[in-house]
Motif scaffolding. Structure first.
Motif, PDB file in Angstrom:
ATOM      1  N   ARG A 171       5.912 -12.253   4.571  1.00 37.93           N
ATOM      2  CA  ARG A 171       6.573 -11.222   3.756  1.00 37.93           C
ATOM      3  C   ARG A 171       6.112 -11.286   2.293  1.00 37.93           C
ATOM      4  O   ARG A 171       5.991 -10.267   1.618  1.00 37.93           O
ATOM      5  CB  ARG A 171       8.095 -11.361   3.859  1.00 37.93           C
ATOM      6  N   ASP A 221       1.989  -4.470  -1.524  1.00 38.82           N
ATOM      7  CA  ASP A 221       2.928  -3.340  -1.525  1.00 38.82           C
ATOM      8  C   ASP A 221       3.215  -2.795  -0.121  1.00 38.82           C
ATOM      9  O   ASP A 221       3.347  -1.577   0.069  1.00 38.82           O
ATOM     10  CB  ASP A 221       2.414  -2.200  -2.425  1.00 38.82           C
ATOM     11  N   GLU A 281       5.755  -4.392   1.883  1.00 38.23           N
ATOM     12  CA  GLU A 281       6.975  -5.037   2.396  1.00 38.23           C
ATOM     13  C   GLU A 281       7.860  -4.063   3.164  1.00 38.23           C
ATOM     14  O   GLU A 281       8.494  -4.439   4.154  1.00 38.23           O
ATOM     15  CB  GLU A 281       7.758  -5.748   1.271  1.00 38.23           C
ATOM     16  N   SER A 282       7.867  -2.800   2.751  1.00 37.51           N
ATOM     17  CA  SER A 282       8.733  -1.820   3.449  1.00 37.51           C
ATOM     18  C   SER A 282       8.159  -1.393   4.794  1.00 37.51           C
ATOM     19  O   SER A 282       8.814  -0.701   5.572  1.00 37.51           O
ATOM     20  CB  SER A 282       8.951  -0.589   2.568  1.00 37.51           C
TER      21      SER A 282
END
Length: 258
Positions: free
Chosen positions: A131, A138, A140-141
């Protein structure tokens, strides 16, 4: 070679049945820099990368990495030293999630890469690091997204994360923005700049806007030989470079394909 340079090639040459693809290349890559390797199609850039990663053996010359001559090493030995290459073609597992892709790259450090029979819970300790790496690029989502569903530019960002999972000291990026639209190019360019902190990057790149915005130094190859080397402002005005890019002016160079 001083500690200032992480990589140096000395007289590196590769011939194929009389055709010289890489000709007597002396290249120095400064530690902590983003160094771009550019040149017209057929200039020898990919062959040069293949020599660095041991997919090809040189006809003559030396490769020195961290003051060690690695010319005769096997590819796996060189990779263990921290030279990691990211390819032109996106190399991720499409039917695994984004997190699982990074976790698979991290497994190498556990020595369990091929232990498919081990319980999945043994991999949970890797999740936190995975994670962190996703946050670095960029993504993580997107952790639970199936990779096949990612837009192309995000897949290349994932490939950066899996490359970082191997803890490279020197990252070799092979045309990282190839095939991307303007928005993706901008995003990946900024990611490369971001992940370069504390690392060294040598990149083959065709997009001169990318090169001019993030490269500390540029080496230009033509017909396998270096014709210019230096900062972008200097190299882009070099008459030999302008001529190599069909060119006329340095604005033509900016849009040129390498």
């Amino acid at each position: 070679m001083s500690a200032e340079f992480i990589l140096e090639t000395q007289g590196l040459t590769k011939e194929f049945k009389g055709f010289v693809a890489v000709s007597d290349v002396d290249l120095k890559v400064q530690r902590g820099h983003i160094h771009a390797l550019i040149g017209p199609n057929g200039a020898g850039k990919t062959t040069f990368f293949n020599l660095l990663t041991k997919f090809l053996n040189p006809t003559s010359g030396r490769i020195v990495y961290n003051d060690i001559d690695i010319t005769a090493e096997q590819p796996a030995q060189t990779a263990r030293r921290g030279i990691v290459r990211s390819f032109q073609i996106s190399a991720v597992f499409p039917h695994m999630t984004v997190l699982e892709n990074v976790r698979a790259a991290l497994q190498r450090s556990l020595g369990t890469s091929f232990h498919f029979w081990k319980a999945e819970k043994t991999l949970f300790p890797l999740h936190e690091r995975a994670r962190q790496l996703l946050a670095e690029v960029d993504l993580e989502s997107f952790a639970d997204t199936m990779t096949v569903e990612l837009p192309y530019g995000r897949k290349r960002a994932l490939e950066l994360a899996t490359t970082l999972a191997l803890e490279p000291e020197l990252m070799l990026l092979d045309e990282p923005t190839q095939g991307m639209g303007h928005e993706d190019v901008d995003r990946v360019t900024q990611l490369i700049k971001k992940v370069s902190a504390g690392r060294t990057i040598l990149m083959v790149e065709h997009n001169m806007n990318v090169v001019s915005s993030i490269a500390n130094r540029i080496t230009v190859l033509q017909r396998g030989a270096i014709i210019a080397d230096g900062p972008y402002a200097e190299v882009s005005k070099n008459p030999l470079v302008i001529e190599a890019y069909m060119g006329t002016t340095d604005t033509a160079l900016q849009g040129a394909h390498a």
